[in-house]
Design a protein around this motif. Structure first.
Motif, PDB file in Angstrom:
ATOM      1  N   LEU A 161     -17.021  33.301  15.681  1.00 38.19           N
ATOM      2  CA  LEU A 161     -16.580  33.293  17.322  1.00 38.19           C
ATOM      3  C   LEU A 161     -17.240  32.305  18.157  1.00 38.19           C
ATOM      4  O   LEU A 161     -16.343  32.062  19.094  1.00 38.19           O
ATOM      5  CB  LEU A 161     -15.808  34.832  17.743  1.00 38.19           C
ATOM      6  N   LEU A 162     -18.433  32.718  18.088  1.00 38.80           N
ATOM      7  CA  LEU A 162     -19.280  32.268  19.292  1.00 38.80           C
ATOM      8  C   LEU A 162     -21.004  31.993  19.189  1.00 38.80           C
ATOM      9  O   LEU A 162     -20.724  32.474  18.121  1.00 38.80           O
ATOM     10  CB  LEU A 162     -19.403  32.688  20.511  1.00 38.80           C
ATOM     11  N   THR A 163     -21.229  30.001  20.180  1.00 39.72           N
ATOM     12  CA  THR A 163     -22.755  29.659  19.085  1.00 39.72           C
ATOM     13  C   THR A 163     -23.497  30.152  20.332  1.00 39.72           C
ATOM     14  O   THR A 163     -22.963  29.390  21.049  1.00 39.72           O
ATOM     15  CB  THR A 163     -22.245  28.451  17.932  1.00 39.72           C
ATOM     16  N   GLY A 164     -24.087  30.481  20.250  1.00 39.60           N
ATOM     17  CA  GLY A 164     -25.540  30.411  21.423  1.00 39.60           C
ATOM     18  C   GLY A 164     -25.957  31.929  21.487  1.00 39.60           C
ATOM     19  O   GLY A 164     -25.475  33.476  20.656  1.00 39.60           O
ATOM     20  N   ASP A 165     -27.020  32.837  21.424  1.00 38.82           N
ATOM     21  CA  ASP A 165     -27.942  33.933  22.050  1.00 38.82           C
ATOM     22  C   ASP A 165     -27.322  34.634  23.063  1.00 38.82           C
ATOM     23  O   ASP A 165     -27.959  34.569  24.431  1.00 38.82           O
ATOM     24  CB  ASP A 165     -29.501  34.069  21.980  1.00 38.82           C
ATOM     25  N   VAL A 166     -26.144  35.126  22.911  1.00 36.95           N
ATOM     26  CA  VAL A 166     -26.068  36.008  24.770  1.00 36.95           C
ATOM     27  C   VAL A 166     -26.192  37.902  23.718  1.00 36.95           C
ATOM     28  O   VAL A 166     -26.046  38.569  24.879  1.00 36.95           O
ATOM     29  CB  VAL A 166     -24.268  36.112  23.992  1.00 36.95           C
ATOM     30  N   THR A 167     -27.518  38.126  22.917  1.00 40.96           N
ATOM     31  CA  THR A 167     -27.754  39.347  23.528  1.00 40.96           C
ATOM     32  C   THR A 167     -28.476  39.788  24.125  1.00 40.96           C
ATOM     33  O   THR A 167     -27.948  41.596  24.338  1.00 40.96           O
ATOM     34  CB  THR A 167     -28.987  39.356  22.175  1.00 40.96           C
ATOM     35  N   GLY A 168     -28.865  39.200  25.077  1.00 40.35           N
ATOM     36  CA  GLY A 168     -29.333  39.555  26.835  1.00 40.35           C
ATOM     37  C   GLY A 168     -28.334  40.010  27.365  1.00 40.35           C
ATOM     38  O   GLY A 168     -28.492  41.780  27.934  1.00 40.35           O
ATOM     39  N   SER A 220     -18.536  33.360  32.906  1.00 35.57           N
ATOM     40  CA  SER A 220     -17.875  32.312  32.157  1.00 35.57           C
ATOM     41  C   SER A 220     -18.482  31.846  30.118  1.00 35.57           C
ATOM     42  O   SER A 220     -18.060  31.560  30.120  1.00 35.57           O
ATOM     43  CB  SER A 220     -18.608  30.488  32.686  1.00 35.57           C
ATOM     44  N   VAL A 221     -19.998  32.663  30.164  1.00 38.85           N
ATOM     45  CA  VAL A 221     -19.358  32.321  28.489  1.00 38.85           C
ATOM     46  C   VAL A 221     -18.926  34.078  28.140  1.00 38.85           C
ATOM     47  O   VAL A 221     -19.195  34.652  27.708  1.00 38.85           O
ATOM     48  CB  VAL A 221     -21.230  32.558  28.527  1.00 38.85           C
TER      49      VAL A 221
END
Length: 527
Positions: A152-159, A268-269
Motif C-alpha cells: 500500500l505504501l513504499t518507504g520506512d514509516v515505522t517511526g 502528508s505521508v
C-alpha cells in the motif's frame, strides 16, 4: 460515567429490551466483502512455513509461553496462514440457518483457524516493515484469500508507528509491526449497533491465535491496545469513524539489531490507496459510532500495570461444595493441527455420548490460561469461568463455578441445566441440552471501565474473544466439538448463577461435547 457503561448495560439487557434499530433487516444482496479490496496494488505471495516438531498447544498455553525467538518472513507467513488465511472449504449437514446457501460456490464457507462472530471477518492485518525486514520498507495489507501481501505504501514509516505507541509500549524495540484495524461495515451490515460488541471479541480471538502459535514456537506476541489511534488511522489512510485501529503488535525480527531511530513521517505521508467498497449503500449506526468515538478518545492514556487490579476476577466462593477435577492430560496436538480441526458444531452435539471429566478439565484450564492477552493490559486475570454441566462422566449435572487455583468445580446450583439453557437461547442452530457442558466467561465490565476508562471496553471483549478462541482450539485438540454464541438472555444467566451484586457480566456461552458419529461432511483442503 462514560457512554461505554450505557452501551454495556444495553448489551446485557438486549434479550429483554431490544437494541435499536429493533426492526433492522440486513440487505444480503448488497452486503460488503469479507475482506478489503485494494485494486491496482502489487501483490507479494508469502512463502510456505514448515512446522517443526514439539510446537504443541500445551507449550503455546503455558504461563511462560514465548521466549527470545525472532520472526522471519516464513514464520510470519505461517502465523498469518494458520490464523487468518483460508485453509479449506467445508460443507456439512448441520443446524445453522445458512445451510441452504452453502452448496453454491459464490456463498462457499471457507475455513480458517480463527473464529469470528457470525462468520464475518472484519479484522484487517497490516504489516508495517522497516529497513531491518526482508522486503523494501513500507505498509502492506494481508490478503487472506490469496495469502499474500498487498503493498500500500513504499518507504520506512515505522517511526510513525513508534511515535504513535509512545513511551512504555509493550514488546521489543523493533522496526516490524502488525497493525490490526476493523472496518465496521463488514459486520454492521448484519448486526448494526450490536456489531461493536462482536468485533471487539474478534480482535481478541485473532491475537490469542497468534499468542498460542507464537508461544509454541518460542516467540512472543505482546499486543498494545493503547496508542495514538488517529495518527495510525491517518497513516493507513482510513477514517477512524468507519475503521477503528485496535491493536499494534511489535515483532522481534531475526537478523535485525535493535531498530535504528526513524523520524516520524510528515503528516502528508499516508497510504493513498483506498479500499473499494462493494455495497452500494453503507449505513451508519449511532451507538456504534459513539462507541468508536469514546473508546478512541482515551487511546493514548496507557494504564499503569496496577490500574486493573480493582477489576480483577473475584476468587472462588470458598464455602461451596467442591468437585475435584482430574489432572489435565497433555495437549500434545501441534497448534497448526488443532487450528485446522477447529470449527463450530452447529447443533451436532449428542448427549448419548458424554464427554470425559479429563476433557472438561482441559477445556476449563486452557480457557483460563487464554484469558490473559498480555501486552499493556496489565496481566490481571479479568475473567471468571462458570460451567453448566449436563453430560460429563463422573460429574453430577448442575451449574458450577470453576476454581482455577484448586482446579475444581464449586457447586452453584444442582440439577440438570438443559431446560434453563434452551429456554434462554434465542436461535435455532443449537440444542443446548445435548451439549455435555456450557462454559460461561464473566468479566466485571463496569469495574474495568471505572479503572481504565471507556477504552477498557475493547479490553473486556478482547479478553472474552481470546477465551473463546482458546476453548475452540482446545476442544479440537481433545477431540470434542465446540460452538460459541452470543444470542442468549444475559440477565437470566446472572440470576441463575447468583451474580447479582458481584458486577460480573456473562458475555458469551461456549458449548462443548461429543458430536453425533459419522456426520455428512465435505471438506476440501487448500492449505
Amino acid at each position: 460515567m462514560g457512554y461505554a457503561h450505557e452501551y454495556a448495560t444495553a448489551i446485557l439487557h438486549r434479550g429483554r429490551v431490544p437494541m435499536d434499530p429493533a426492526d433492522f433487516v440486513p440487505n444480503w444482496s448488497d452486503g460488503p466483502r469479507k475482506t478489503k479490496f485494494y485494486p491496482g496494488t502489487d501483490s507479494m505471495p508469502l512463502p510456505d512455513c514448515d512446522y517443526p516438531a514439539h510446537a504443541d498447544l500445551d507449550r503455546g498455553l503455558a504461563p511462560d509461553a514465548g521466549g527470545d525467538g525472532a520472526f522471519d518472513l516464513a514464520l510470519l507467513s505461517g502465523m498469518l496462514r494458520d490464523s487468518y488465511g483460508l485453509t479449506g472449504r467445508r460443507l456439512g449437514v448441520q443446524a445453522n440457518t445458512d445451510l441452504n446457501a452453502l452448496p453454491f460456490y459464490p456463498l462457499a464457507n471457507w475455513s480458517r483457524g480463527t473464529a469470528s462472530g457470525g462468520g464475518l471477518y472484519p479484522v484487517a492485518v497490516h504489516w508495517v516493515s522497516g529497513a531491518g525486514g526482508p522486503v523494501p520498507p513500507g505498509v502492506h495489507y494481508y490478503s487472506t484469500r490469496h495469502h499474500a501481501m498487498r503493498r500500500l505504501l513504499t518507504g520506512d514509516v515505522t517511526g510513525e508507528v513508534r511515535a504513535a505507541l509512545g513511551d512504555g509500549a509493550p514488546g521489543p524495540d523493533t522496526d516490524q509491526y502488525l497493525v490490526l484495524s476493523i472496518k465496521y461495515w463488514q459486520n454492521a451490515f448484519k448486526y448494526n449497533n450490536f456489531s461493536f460488541h462482536a468485533v471487539t471479541m474478534d480482535l481478541g480471538a485473532c491475537v490469542q491465535t497468534w499468542r498460542m502459535w507464537a508461544g509454541a514456537r518460542g516467540l512472543s506476541v505482546e499486543p498494545a491496545l493503547w496508542f495514538d489511534e488517529e495518527r495510525l488511522g491517518r497513516l493507513l489512510g482510513v477514517d477512524t469513524a468507519e475503521e477503528g485501529v485496535f491493536a499494534v503488535v511489535p515483532l522481534k525480527w531475526a537478523g535485525s539489531a535493535a531498530s535504528r531511530p526513524v523520524s516520524p513521517a510528515p503528516s502528508s505521508v499516508a497510504v493513498r490507496h483506498r479500499d473499494r467498497e462493494r455495497s452500494r449503500t453503507v449505513l451508519t449506526f449511532d451507538a456504534l459510532r459513539r462507541m468508536q468515538a469514546v473508546t478512541a478518545s482515551g487511546a493514548t492514556d496507557r494504564p499503569a500495570p496496577e490500574s486493573l487490579a480493582p477489576a480483577a476476577a473475584h476468587p472462588a466462593v470458598p464455602d461451596r461444595p467442591v468437585t475435584a477435577l482430574p489432572p489435565c492430560p497433555p495437549l500434545a496436538t501441534d497448534v497448526r493441527t488443532a487450528l485446522r480441526a477447529r470449527r463450530s458444531s452447529f447443533g451436532r452435539f449428542d448427549a448419548q455420548h458424554p464427554m470425559t471429566a479429563e476433557q472438561l478439565a482441559s477445556c476449563l484450564a486452557a480457557s483460563v490460561a487464554g484469558s490473559r492477552i498480555g501486552g499493556d493490559s496489565g496481566g490481571q486475570r479479568l475473567a471468571k469461568l462458570y460451567a453448566f454441566v449436563g453430560h460429563v462422566d463422573g460429574i453430577e449435572p448442575g451449574a458450577y463455578e470453576y476454581d482455577p487455583d484448586a482446579h475444581a468445580l464449586r457447586l452453584v446450583k444442582a440439577g440438570a441445566p438443559g431446560a434453563f439453557l434452551q429456554k434462554n437461547y434465542f436461535l435455532s442452530n443449537y440444542n443446548l441440552e445435548q451439549a455435555a457442558a456450557v462454559l460461561v466467561p464473566t468479566v466485571r465490565t463496569d469495574a474495568v471501565l471505572d479503572a481504565v476508562g471507556d477504552r477498557g471496553y475493547r479490553l473486556v471483549n478482547a479478553t472474552v474473544g481470546a477465551i473463546a478462541q482458546t476453548a475452540y482450539t482446545t476442544a479440537s485438540a481433545v477431540g470434542v466439538g465446540c460452538g460459541v454464541a452470543l444470542g442468549f438472555d444475559n440477565i437470566s444467566y446472572i440470576e441463575e448463577l447468583g451474580l447479582d451484586g458481584t458486577g460480573e457480566a456473562p458475555l458469551l456461552i461456549m458449548m462443548i461435547g461429543n458430536e453425533r458419529p459419522a456426520p455428512a461432511d465435505f471438506r476440501y483442503e487448500i492449505a
